[in-house]
Design a protein around this motif. Structure first.
Motif, PDB file in Angstrom:
ATOM      1  N   GLU A  80      81.084  36.248  28.902  1.00 55.23           N
ATOM      2  CA  GLU A  80      81.882  37.122  28.027  1.00 55.23           C
ATOM      3  C   GLU A  80      83.084  36.376  27.448  1.00 55.23           C
ATOM      4  OE1 GLU A  80      82.755  40.341  25.808  1.00 55.23           O
ATOM      5  OE2 GLU A  80      80.966  40.123  27.057  1.00 55.23           O
ATOM      6  N   LEU A  81      83.777  35.629  28.285  1.00 62.94           N
ATOM      7  CA  LEU A  81      84.966  34.895  27.846  1.00 62.94           C
ATOM      8  C   LEU A  81      84.629  33.858  26.783  1.00 62.94           C
ATOM      9  CD1 LEU A  81      88.049  34.393  28.347  1.00 62.94           C
ATOM     10  CD2 LEU A  81      87.330  32.620  29.980  1.00 62.94           C
ATOM     11  N   PHE A  82      83.503  33.175  26.947  1.00 65.54           N
ATOM     12  CA  PHE A  82      83.138  32.082  26.042  1.00 65.54           C
ATOM     13  C   PHE A  82      82.184  32.512  24.935  1.00 65.54           C
ATOM     14  CE2 PHE A  82      83.894  28.672  29.539  1.00 65.54           C
ATOM     15  CZ  PHE A  82      85.256  28.819  29.379  1.00 65.54           C
ATOM     16  N   LYS A  83      82.028  33.814  24.746  1.00 65.06           N
ATOM     17  CA  LYS A  83      81.152  34.319  23.689  1.00 65.06           C
ATOM     18  C   LYS A  83      81.531  33.665  22.355  1.00 65.06           C
ATOM     19  CE  LYS A  83      79.378  38.278  24.349  1.00 65.06           C
ATOM     20  NZ  LYS A  83      79.124  39.656  24.591  1.00 65.06           N
ATOM     21  N   GLY A  84      80.531  33.121  21.679  1.00 58.88           N
ATOM     22  CA  GLY A  84      80.776  32.462  20.398  1.00 58.88           C
ATOM     23  C   GLY A  84      81.104  30.977  20.532  1.00 58.88           C
ATOM     24  N   HIS A  85      81.173  30.490  21.754  1.00 59.28           N
ATOM     25  CA  HIS A  85      81.456  29.069  22.006  1.00 59.28           C
ATOM     26  C   HIS A  85      80.264  28.467  22.747  1.00 59.28           C
ATOM     27  CE1 HIS A  85      85.656  29.384  20.758  1.00 59.28           C
ATOM     28  NE2 HIS A  85      85.679  30.542  21.405  1.00 59.28           N
ATOM     29  N   ARG A  86      79.184  28.234  22.006  1.00 60.76           N
ATOM     30  CA  ARG A  86      77.948  27.749  22.623  1.00 60.76           C
ATOM     31  C   ARG A  86      78.147  26.438  23.365  1.00 60.76           C
ATOM     32  NH1 ARG A  86      73.642  27.750  18.116  1.00 60.76           N
ATOM     33  NH2 ARG A  86      75.437  27.521  16.784  1.00 60.76           N
ATOM     34  N   ASP A  87      79.056  25.597  22.860  1.00 61.72           N
ATOM     35  CA  ASP A  87      79.298  24.318  23.525  1.00 61.72           C
ATOM     36  C   ASP A  87      79.874  24.524  24.931  1.00 61.72           C
ATOM     37  OD1 ASP A  87      81.606  25.350  22.240  1.00 61.72           O
ATOM     38  OD2 ASP A  87      82.543  23.373  22.165  1.00 61.72           O
ATOM     39  N   LEU A  88      80.766  25.498  25.076  1.00 59.07           N
ATOM     40  CA  LEU A  88      81.354  25.760  26.389  1.00 59.07           C
ATOM     41  C   LEU A  88      80.349  26.396  27.339  1.00 59.07           C
ATOM     42  CD1 LEU A  88      84.929  27.004  25.415  1.00 59.07           C
ATOM     43  CD2 LEU A  88      84.191  24.701  26.080  1.00 59.07           C
ATOM     44  N   ILE A  89      79.521  27.285  26.806  1.00 58.47           N
ATOM     45  CA  ILE A  89      78.484  27.906  27.637  1.00 58.47           C
ATOM     46  C   ILE A  89      77.483  26.850  28.083  1.00 58.47           C
ATOM     47  CG2 ILE A  89      76.526  29.512  27.599  1.00 58.47           C
ATOM     48  CD1 ILE A  89      78.339  31.393  25.929  1.00 58.47           C
ATOM     49  N   SER A  90      77.099  25.985  27.168  1.00 62.72           N
ATOM     50  CA  SER A  90      76.183  24.905  27.508  1.00 62.72           C
ATOM     51  C   SER A  90      76.785  24.003  28.585  1.00 62.72           C
ATOM     52  CB  SER A  90      75.856  24.099  26.257  1.00 62.72           C
ATOM     53  OG  SER A  90      75.035  23.018  26.567  1.00 62.72           O
ATOM     54  N   PHE A 131      79.017  24.892  30.802  1.00 62.32           N
ATOM     55  CA  PHE A 131      79.076  25.653  32.056  1.00 62.32           C
ATOM     56  C   PHE A 131      77.715  25.664  32.738  1.00 62.32           C
ATOM     57  CE2 PHE A 131      79.265  29.637  34.557  1.00 62.32           C
ATOM     58  CZ  PHE A 131      80.370  29.334  35.345  1.00 62.32           C
ATOM     59  N   ASN A 132      76.650  25.670  31.935  1.00 67.42           N
ATOM     60  CA  ASN A 132      75.300  25.688  32.492  1.00 67.42           C
ATOM     61  C   ASN A 132      75.015  24.477  33.376  1.00 67.42           C
ATOM     62  OD1 ASN A 132      74.448  28.153  31.502  1.00 67.42           O
ATOM     63  ND2 ASN A 132      73.568  27.300  29.636  1.00 67.42           N
ATOM     64  N   VAL A 133      75.738  23.391  33.181  1.00 67.95           N
ATOM     65  CA  VAL A 133      75.566  22.206  34.025  1.00 67.95           C
ATOM     66  C   VAL A 133      75.812  22.554  35.493  1.00 67.95           C
ATOM     67  CG1 VAL A 133      76.604  19.949  34.585  1.00 67.95           C
ATOM     68  CG2 VAL A 133      76.126  20.562  32.198  1.00 67.95           C
ATOM     69  N   PHE A 134      76.662  23.547  35.724  1.00 70.65           N
ATOM     70  CA  PHE A 134      77.035  23.930  37.084  1.00 70.65           C
ATOM     71  C   PHE A 134      76.148  25.033  37.646  1.00 70.65           C
ATOM     72  CE2 PHE A 134      80.629  22.125  34.902  1.00 70.65           C
ATOM     73  CZ  PHE A 134      81.023  21.138  35.793  1.00 70.65           C
ATOM     74  N   LEU A 135      75.119  25.422  36.892  1.00 72.43           N
ATOM     75  CA  LEU A 135      74.226  26.501  37.310  1.00 72.43           C
ATOM     76  C   LEU A 135      72.821  25.981  37.549  1.00 72.43           C
ATOM     77  CD1 LEU A 135      75.194  29.212  34.665  1.00 72.43           C
ATOM     78  CD2 LEU A 135      76.004  29.042  37.019  1.00 72.43           C
ATOM     79  N   PRO A 136      72.088  26.603  38.479  1.00 73.37           N
ATOM     80  CA  PRO A 136      70.668  26.262  38.595  1.00 73.37           C
ATOM     81  C   PRO A 136      69.946  26.749  37.336  1.00 73.37           C
ATOM     82  CG  PRO A 136      71.223  28.091  40.050  1.00 73.37           C
ATOM     83  CD  PRO A 136      72.503  27.609  39.437  1.00 73.37           C
ATOM     84  N   LYS A 137      68.853  26.103  37.016  1.00 74.43           N
ATOM     85  CA  LYS A 137      68.099  26.418  35.796  1.00 74.43           C
ATOM     86  C   LYS A 137      67.824  27.922  35.675  1.00 74.43           C
ATOM     87  CE  LYS A 137      65.777  24.404  32.385  1.00 74.43           C
ATOM     88  NZ  LYS A 137      66.556  24.082  31.216  1.00 74.43           N
ATOM     89  N   SER A 138      67.494  28.558  36.781  1.00 76.36           N
ATOM     90  CA  SER A 138      67.129  29.981  36.755  1.00 76.36           C
ATOM     91  C   SER A 138      68.307  30.901  36.437  1.00 76.36           C
ATOM     92  CB  SER A 138      66.509  30.396  38.089  1.00 76.36           C
ATOM     93  OG  SER A 138      67.469  30.247  39.129  1.00 76.36           O
ATOM     94  N   LEU A 139      69.536  30.404  36.553  1.00 73.70           N
ATOM     95  CA  LEU A 139      70.715  31.239  36.298  1.00 73.70           C
ATOM     96  C   LEU A 139      71.487  30.837  35.047  1.00 73.70           C
ATOM     97  CD1 LEU A 139      72.151  31.560  39.913  1.00 73.70           C
ATOM     98  CD2 LEU A 139      70.883  33.276  38.620  1.00 73.70           C
ATOM     99  N   GLU A 140      70.967  29.867  34.299  1.00 73.56           N
ATOM    100  CA  GLU A 140      71.687  29.422  33.117  1.00 73.56           C
ATOM    101  C   GLU A 140      71.896  30.568  32.137  1.00 73.56           C
ATOM    102  OE1 GLU A 140      69.693  26.079  31.377  1.00 73.56           O
ATOM    103  OE2 GLU A 140      70.474  24.714  32.897  1.00 73.56           O
ATOM    104  N   ILE A 141      73.028  30.521  31.464  1.00 68.72           N
ATOM    105  CA  ILE A 141      73.343  31.508  30.440  1.00 68.72           C
ATOM    106  C   ILE A 141      72.518  31.156  29.210  1.00 68.72           C
ATOM    107  CG2 ILE A 141      75.151  32.465  28.960  1.00 68.72           C
ATOM    108  CD1 ILE A 141      77.167  31.619  31.201  1.00 68.72           C
ATOM    109  N   ALA A 142      71.709  32.103  28.776  1.00 68.18           N
ATOM    110  CA  ALA A 142      70.823  31.863  27.633  1.00 68.18           C
ATOM    111  C   ALA A 142      71.629  31.791  26.345  1.00 68.18           C
ATOM    112  CB  ALA A 142      69.778  32.984  27.531  1.00 68.18           C
TER     113      ALA A 142
END
Length: 117
Positions: free
Chosen positions: A86-96, A98-109
């Motif tokens: 929610e905080l990074f909505k519209g900032h795909r680079d930041l979400i991407s 952040f996904n580095v810190f998540l397992p593949k199954s929990l990545e933010i689409a």
């Protein structure tokens, strides 16, 4: 005075990097599909977030609060992911990033790309 402020900033950055690293460890428990994020990855990501919100420090501080809340057990993994999304909505680079810190199954689409826009 500047030395003291720099030391405080350095300690804060270390704590936040540790929070991200702990987040990675806790979310990856039992899952070995991605390489482990390093402390350097966490520092680099924090720097990216800080740079992105240079003119909106409240958003950066909100991110730090989310990570601190997760680290302290005030929110669970899913709550943390939802709040960051929610905080990074519209900032795909930041979400991407952040996904580095998540397992593949929990990545933010990246719904924007999935919808073909």
């Amino acid at each position: 005075m500047q030395k003291k402020e720099a030391k405080v900033d350095s300690l804060c950055l270390q704590n936040e990097a540790s929070s991200l690293r702990n987040f990675k460890v806790q979310t990856m428990a039992g899952k070995g599909s991605k390489r482990n994020a390093t402390r350097d990855d966490a520092y680099a990501y924090l720097g990216t977030v800080k740079d992105k919100f240079q003119k909106d420090s409240e958003k950066y501080n909100d991110f730090l609060a989310i990570m601190n809340n997760f680290n302290a057990g005030r929110i669970d993994r899913n709550g943390c992911i939802e709040e960051v999304n929610e905080l990074f909505k519209g900032h795909r680079d930041l979400i991407s990033g952040f996904n580095v810190f998540l397992p593949k199954s929990l990545e933010i689409a990246d719904w924007y790309n999935l919808e073909g826009r």
